[in-house]
Design a protein around this motif. Structure first.
Motif, PDB file in Angstrom:
ATOM      1  N   VAL A  52       0.827  -1.212   0.000  1.00  0.00           N
ATOM      2  CA  VAL A  52       0.000   0.000   0.000  1.00  0.00           C
ATOM      3  C   VAL A  52       0.862   1.263   0.000  1.00  0.00           C
ATOM      4  O   VAL A  52       0.499   2.272  -0.596  1.00  0.00           O
ATOM      5  CB  VAL A  52      -1.009  -0.014   1.172  1.00  0.00           C
TER       6      VAL A  52
ATOM      7  N   VAL B 155       7.787   4.006   8.254  1.00  0.00           N
ATOM      8  CA  VAL B 155       6.470   3.374   8.131  1.00  0.00           C
ATOM      9  C   VAL B 155       6.585   1.858   8.181  1.00  0.00           C
ATOM     10  O   VAL B 155       7.617   1.299   7.819  1.00  0.00           O
ATOM     11  CB  VAL B 155       5.783   3.764   6.800  1.00  0.00           C
TER      12      VAL B 155
ATOM     13  N   GLU C 293       6.127  -0.476  10.779  1.00  0.00           N
ATOM     14  CA  GLU C 293       6.212  -1.153  12.070  1.00  0.00           C
ATOM     15  C   GLU C 293       6.690  -0.117  13.074  1.00  0.00           C
ATOM     16  O   GLU C 293       7.189   0.941  12.682  1.00  0.00           O
ATOM     17  CB  GLU C 293       7.179  -2.338  12.000  1.00  0.00           C
ATOM     18  N   PRO C 294       6.554  -0.438  14.351  1.00  0.00           N
ATOM     19  CA  PRO C 294       7.066   0.512  15.336  1.00  0.00           C
ATOM     20  C   PRO C 294       8.573   0.689  15.145  1.00  0.00           C
ATOM     21  O   PRO C 294       9.285  -0.271  14.851  1.00  0.00           O
ATOM     22  CB  PRO C 294       6.775  -0.170  16.671  1.00  0.00           C
TER      23      PRO C 294
ATOM     24  N   ASP D 129       7.383   9.578  11.975  1.00  0.00           N
ATOM     25  CA  ASP D 129       6.995   8.171  12.090  1.00  0.00           C
ATOM     26  C   ASP D 129       5.509   8.122  11.773  1.00  0.00           C
ATOM     27  O   ASP D 129       4.704   8.719  12.483  1.00  0.00           O
ATOM     28  CB  ASP D 129       7.289   7.682  13.511  1.00  0.00           C
ATOM     29  N   THR D 130       5.145   7.416  10.696  1.00  0.00           N
ATOM     30  CA  THR D 130       3.772   7.480  10.196  1.00  0.00           C
ATOM     31  C   THR D 130       3.047   6.162  10.417  1.00  0.00           C
ATOM     32  O   THR D 130       3.431   5.140   9.866  1.00  0.00           O
ATOM     33  CB  THR D 130       3.784   7.796   8.689  1.00  0.00           C
TER      34      THR D 130
ATOM     35  N   TRP E 125      -0.159   3.904   9.764  1.00  0.00           N
ATOM     36  CA  TRP E 125      -1.356   3.695   8.930  1.00  0.00           C
ATOM     37  C   TRP E 125      -1.353   2.261   8.451  1.00  0.00           C
ATOM     38  O   TRP E 125      -0.478   1.490   8.838  1.00  0.00           O
ATOM     39  CB  TRP E 125      -1.425   4.706   7.784  1.00  0.00           C
TER      40      TRP E 125
ATOM     41  N   THR F  89      -2.949  -0.720   5.174  1.00  0.00           N
ATOM     42  CA  THR F  89      -3.572  -0.920   3.864  1.00  0.00           C
ATOM     43  C   THR F  89      -5.017  -0.427   3.926  1.00  0.00           C
ATOM     44  O   THR F  89      -5.511   0.237   3.022  1.00  0.00           O
ATOM     45  CB  THR F  89      -3.559  -2.426   3.497  1.00  0.00           C
TER      46      THR F  89
ATOM     47  N   ALA G 244      -8.421  -1.223  14.659  1.00  0.00           N
ATOM     48  CA  ALA G 244      -7.250  -1.332  13.784  1.00  0.00           C
ATOM     49  C   ALA G 244      -6.465  -2.618  14.009  1.00  0.00           C
ATOM     50  O   ALA G 244      -5.690  -3.028  13.153  1.00  0.00           O
ATOM     51  CB  ALA G 244      -6.339  -0.125  14.009  1.00  0.00           C
TER      52      ALA G 244
ATOM     53  N   ASP H 154      -4.238  -2.897  16.411  1.00  0.00           N
ATOM     54  CA  ASP H 154      -2.965  -2.521  17.027  1.00  0.00           C
ATOM     55  C   ASP H 154      -3.180  -2.118  18.489  1.00  0.00           C
ATOM     56  O   ASP H 154      -4.192  -1.517  18.826  1.00  0.00           O
ATOM     57  CB  ASP H 154      -2.342  -1.315  16.304  1.00  0.00           C
TER      58      ASP H 154
ATOM     59  N   LEU I   8       2.742   3.363  19.374  1.00  0.00           N
ATOM     60  CA  LEU I   8       2.216   2.115  18.841  1.00  0.00           C
ATOM     61  C   LEU I   8       2.981   0.952  19.438  1.00  0.00           C
ATOM     62  O   LEU I   8       4.210   0.998  19.529  1.00  0.00           O
ATOM     63  CB  LEU I   8       2.345   2.092  17.325  1.00  0.00           C
TER      64      LEU I   8
ATOM     65  N   ARG J 204       0.870  -5.232  16.848  1.00  0.00           N
ATOM     66  CA  ARG J 204      -0.461  -5.835  16.724  1.00  0.00           C
ATOM     67  C   ARG J 204      -0.918  -6.339  18.088  1.00  0.00           C
ATOM     68  O   ARG J 204      -0.099  -6.741  18.907  1.00  0.00           O
ATOM     69  CB  ARG J 204      -0.400  -7.008  15.743  1.00  0.00           C
TER      70      ARG J 204
HETATM   71  C1  6R9 Z   1       1.404   1.155   5.832  1.00  0.00           C
HETATM   72  C2  6R9 Z   1       1.500  -0.287   6.225  1.00  0.00           C
HETATM   73  C3  6R9 Z   1      -0.231  -2.179   8.767  1.00  0.00           C
HETATM   74  C4  6R9 Z   1       0.297  -2.541  10.140  1.00  0.00           C
HETATM   75  C5  6R9 Z   1      -0.335  -1.736  11.237  1.00  0.00           C
HETATM   76  C6  6R9 Z   1       0.766  -1.735  12.285  1.00  0.00           C
HETATM   77  C7  6R9 Z   1       2.031  -1.678  11.471  1.00  0.00           C
HETATM   78  C8  6R9 Z   1       2.499   0.436  10.161  1.00  0.00           C
HETATM   79  C9  6R9 Z   1       3.456   1.664  11.678  1.00  0.00           C
HETATM   80  C10 6R9 Z   1       3.075   0.442  12.265  1.00  0.00           C
HETATM   81  C11 6R9 Z   1       3.900   1.142  14.306  1.00  0.00           C
HETATM   82  C12 6R9 Z   1       4.123   2.634  12.514  1.00  0.00           C
HETATM   83  N1  6R9 Z   1       2.509  -0.297  11.293  1.00  0.00           N
HETATM   84  N2  6R9 Z   1       3.089   1.620  10.383  1.00  0.00           N
HETATM   85  N3  6R9 Z   1       3.304   0.189  13.586  1.00  0.00           N
HETATM   86  N4  6R9 Z   1       4.315   2.317  13.826  1.00  0.00           N
HETATM   87  N5  6R9 Z   1       4.546   3.810  12.029  1.00  0.00           N
HETATM   88  O1  6R9 Z   1       2.503  -0.733   6.760  1.00  0.00           O
HETATM   89  O2  6R9 Z   1       0.384  -1.035   5.958  1.00  0.00           O
HETATM   90  O3  6R9 Z   1       1.199  -3.391   5.452  1.00  0.00           O
HETATM   91  O4  6R9 Z   1      -1.238  -2.870   5.965  1.00  0.00           O
HETATM   92  O5  6R9 Z   1       0.525  -2.831   7.753  1.00  0.00           O
HETATM   93  O6  6R9 Z   1       1.692  -2.242  10.197  1.00  0.00           O
HETATM   94  O7  6R9 Z   1       0.737  -2.920  13.020  1.00  0.00           O
HETATM   95  O8  6R9 Z   1      -1.527  -2.329  11.696  1.00  0.00           O
HETATM   96  P1  6R9 Z   1       0.198  -2.588   6.225  1.00  0.00           P
END
Ligand code: 6R9
Length: 678
Positions: A332, A408, A410-411, A443-444, A446, A448, A530, A532, A544, A547
């Protein structure tokens, strides 16, 4: 507050939470460093703090303003949001808009047709640049070619391509004619491709002969052939880009070279507006179990929020910035921040085909230096890999062009965050000079499902904290709630939810409205769940925690995998760590850690394990000390870089290891087993 030598301000550590809720989060929450934006950065920032207040006053009106400012509509909308049938939202009701026209043609009409849209860097070192005018022409040709192959508005097109410009051209050509693209990551198998083709009933497949991986040609077309061997599919045509020149099998009548169809097509094509809620794409993502979910996104809301966040979170100045998002278009992030937002915003971006270590471990930094990349957006797993390789490698390049860094997927643990800041963000030239004001890190958070960024600092506004995504973006209503769905007070943890609809939200799971409701809207009343875990610190900033299935409960204490991983990685000997909660008769779950040691760190067996256990004990508290620490050569990761804790849990609980077919390297589990036998 006091200034430390990094120029950061430190505040007292936020207090721990109440009963059973977060005193084990001390490591992350002891992270008291803060980095306010420099005065210069703030003065020139494209978005100011006022947007939070505006959005809070009237959320749909805020988004309506963004939609009208950021996009050119063929027909204006009459209503910002229709939420009369939750959870099925309609944004910008009655509006008509064409994604490809917004990404390309209008920029040419507005006089920036000569600006470079994409600098493509192939793995073998070949390069191509497309101006907006050139890319628009390619997309019009592809639109004509796909229509000539019988693709019409609403039809689905499977895209199985490497990271080459034709991937973006194909996606935008589909969007232009109203066809729905379903991009399947090039690393997925023939079976995975077939099940996605079947689920979406795709008419056309766009692929390539192959790509390059670590200096060698790597094939793609054979997987398409294999996927289409068994009858009963819906595909009538396959368009093939010639990329690596390897021999391919050919099915006459079905297969067509890109150069004979797309390149030969007319460059004249009129874009018409599609309904704001017209499907734009389907992207499959794995759920906890069962078959992958086809996440459905539509047009107007998706384009609005991706464009807005790209501008606000990266402080985009499209005339001067060079943006590089390292994600593959199969994910995504590659949809929102490679194929759509940068082009809708008229930015110049870099697209790279290959791996970070081909032909050498400095390849990324060479690319940054060469194109003067000013905004770099990547994943913590990449940052930790670079840490493992050592700071001398990026130190050999001039990275002074970088002014914003994004994370982006994961944490991001505070050590990786600090390394990113000090080694990449502060680099002022290849001779070891450093910047007075390192580039801010955003640190973003979000998914899919959310389509676009939801939680992130604004680099000209927010004092950033290493390891925290911090604040919901303007117009986004995020909360952390307890089991009962009640908002938790600051200093406490719980489940991350979204309380109000947002423009780029998923509109459903392709063909399965019930699963959509069950998965996301049934856990809590009238809130999007979500999946998380998250914690609010004493300032109300959001951290964050991974999961929720990764949050462990040890003797009634809630422990976060992320937090313990973070503690382990803060030890100088540890390069990477993955933590799982393994079933334990006494404590419910026990903490089991898998660690990769740094190349130069000695492995002294039991003494090393003891030292690491004590280190975690010191960082977090005795409760968090892993019961077992296993030193391994590699960690099992999916092709998008996420650690597959499920497999590690199998090892930790002494079970036979489950399905490992989605690993980037399927041999890793046997390597781990081998290293544990020694
Ligand atoms: C964009 C993307 C989503 C899952 C999400 C969470 C983890 C994504 C994160 C983050 C901590 C961040 N996640 N960004 N955890 N800090 N900045 O990765 O989409 O592949 O659908 O994964 O990734 O657990 O629920 P996707």
């Amino acid at each position: 507050m006091s200034q430390d030598t990094n120029g950061s301000t430190t505040t007292a550590a936020p207090g721990s939470g109440g009963a059973g809720n977060g005193d084990a989060l001390e490591n992350l929450l002891h992270e008291g460093r803060q980095f306010p934006p420099s005065a210069e950065f703030a003065a020139d920032a494209v978005v100011s703090a006022g947007e939070y207040a505006e959005a809070n006053t009237d959320r749909p009106a805020f988004w309506a303003r963004q939609a009208r400012e950021l996009l050119s509509w063929d027909k204006d909308f009459s209503q910002a949001l229709d939420w009369s049938n939750p959870p099925f939202a309609k944004w910008f009701v009655g509006g008509e808009v064409n994604a490809a026209y917004n990404a390309l043609d209008r920029h040419v009409e507005n006089g920036i047709g000569d600006r470079v849209a994409i600098h493509f860097e192939g793995e073998p070192g070949d390069t191509r640049s497309y101006t907006y005018a050139e890319l628009a022409e390619e997309v019009r040709k592809a639109a004509n070619a796909f229509e000539a192959l019988g693709v019409a508005k609403g039809d689905r097109v499977a895209v199985y391509l490497p990271m080459i410009p034709e991937a973006v051209i194909t996606m935008l050509a589909c969007a232009r004619i109203g066809a729905v693209h379903s991009v399947v990551f090039g690393g997925f198998s023939a079976d995975a491709l077939r099940s996605r083709i079947d689920d979406a009933e795709a008419k056309l497949v766009v692929t390539a002969d192959g790509t390059y991986r670590r200096g060698k040609p790597s094939p793609l077309k054979p997987a398409v052939d294999e996927a289409l061997t068994k009858p009963g599919h819906t595909v009538s045509n396959v368009v093939v880009v010639k990329r690596n020149g390897e021999d391919v099998n050919w099915v006459e009548g079905r297969d067509h070279w890109w150069e004979d169809t797309v390149s030969a097509a007319s460059g004249e094509h009129t874009a018409v507006g599609h309904d704001s809620e017209h499907p734009l794409f389907i992207l499959y993502t794995s759920g906890t179990t069962g078959k992958p979910k086809g996440i459905l996104h539509t047009t107007g809301g998706y384009l609005t929020q991706t464009a807005y966040t790209h501008k606000a979170v990266f402080d985009l100045h499209p005339e001067t910035d060079v943006f590089w998002c390292t994600a593959d278009v199969g994910w995504v992030t590659g949809h929102s921040y490679v194929a759509y937002a940068p082009l809708v915003n008229g930015a110049t971006q870099v697209m790279y085909e290959g791996t970070p270590d081909s032909p050498h471990q400095g390849r990324w930094w060479e690319i940054v230096e060469k194109y003067k990349v000013s905004i770099l957006y990547t994943a913590p797993t990449a940052i930790r890999t670079f840490m493992k390789w050592g700071r001398d490698i990026p130190g050999k390049y001039d990275l002074s062009s970088i002014r914003v860094l994004g994370s982006v997927g994961e944490p991001i643990n505070p050590e990786a965050w600090m390394w990113y800041r000090e080694v990449i963000g502060a680099n002022a030239g290849k001779n070891g000079e450093t910047k007075e004001h390192p580039a801010p890190i955003v640190d973003t958070w979000w998914q899919t499902e959310t389509g676009a960024q939801m939680i992130a600092p604004l680099p000209g506004v927010t004092a950033t904290k290493p390891g925290s995504a911090q604040v919901p973006l303007p117009g986004i209503a995020i909360d952390v709630v307890d089991e009962a769905g009640e908002s938790v007070p600051d200093g406490h943890g719980g489940y991350l939810v979204v309380r109000e609809p947002w423009p780029s939200m998923l509109r459903g799971i392709w063909g399965d409205p019930e699963r959509f409701k069950d998965t996301y809207w049934s856990r809590f009343e009238a809130m999007y769940f979500a999946g998380d875990g998250a914690k609010k610190d004493e300032d109300g900033d959001i951290w964050l925690l991974g999961r929720v299935d990764d949050v462990m409960n040890v003797s009634g204490h809630r422990l976060s995998t992320t937090e313990i991983e973070s503690a382990l990685v803060s030890h100088p000997s540890v390069a990477e760590a993955a933590v799982v909660g393994a079933a334990d008769e006494t404590t419910g779950q026990a903490v089991v850690a898998f660690v990769i040691l740094r190349g130069d760190a000695p492995n002294n067996g039991d003494a090393t394990v003891l030292e690491l256990r004590n280190h975690v004990g010191k960082e977090i508290g005795p409760i968090a000390k892993p019961k077992h620490i296993l030193v391994v050569p590699e960690l099992p990761k999916t092709r998008s870089g996420k650690i597959m804790r499920r497999l590690l849990k199998d090892v930790a609980e002494g079970r036979e290891v489950g399905d490992a077919t989605t690993l980037s390297d399927p041999t890793i589990m046997s390597q781990i087993a081998e290293s544990l036998r020694k």
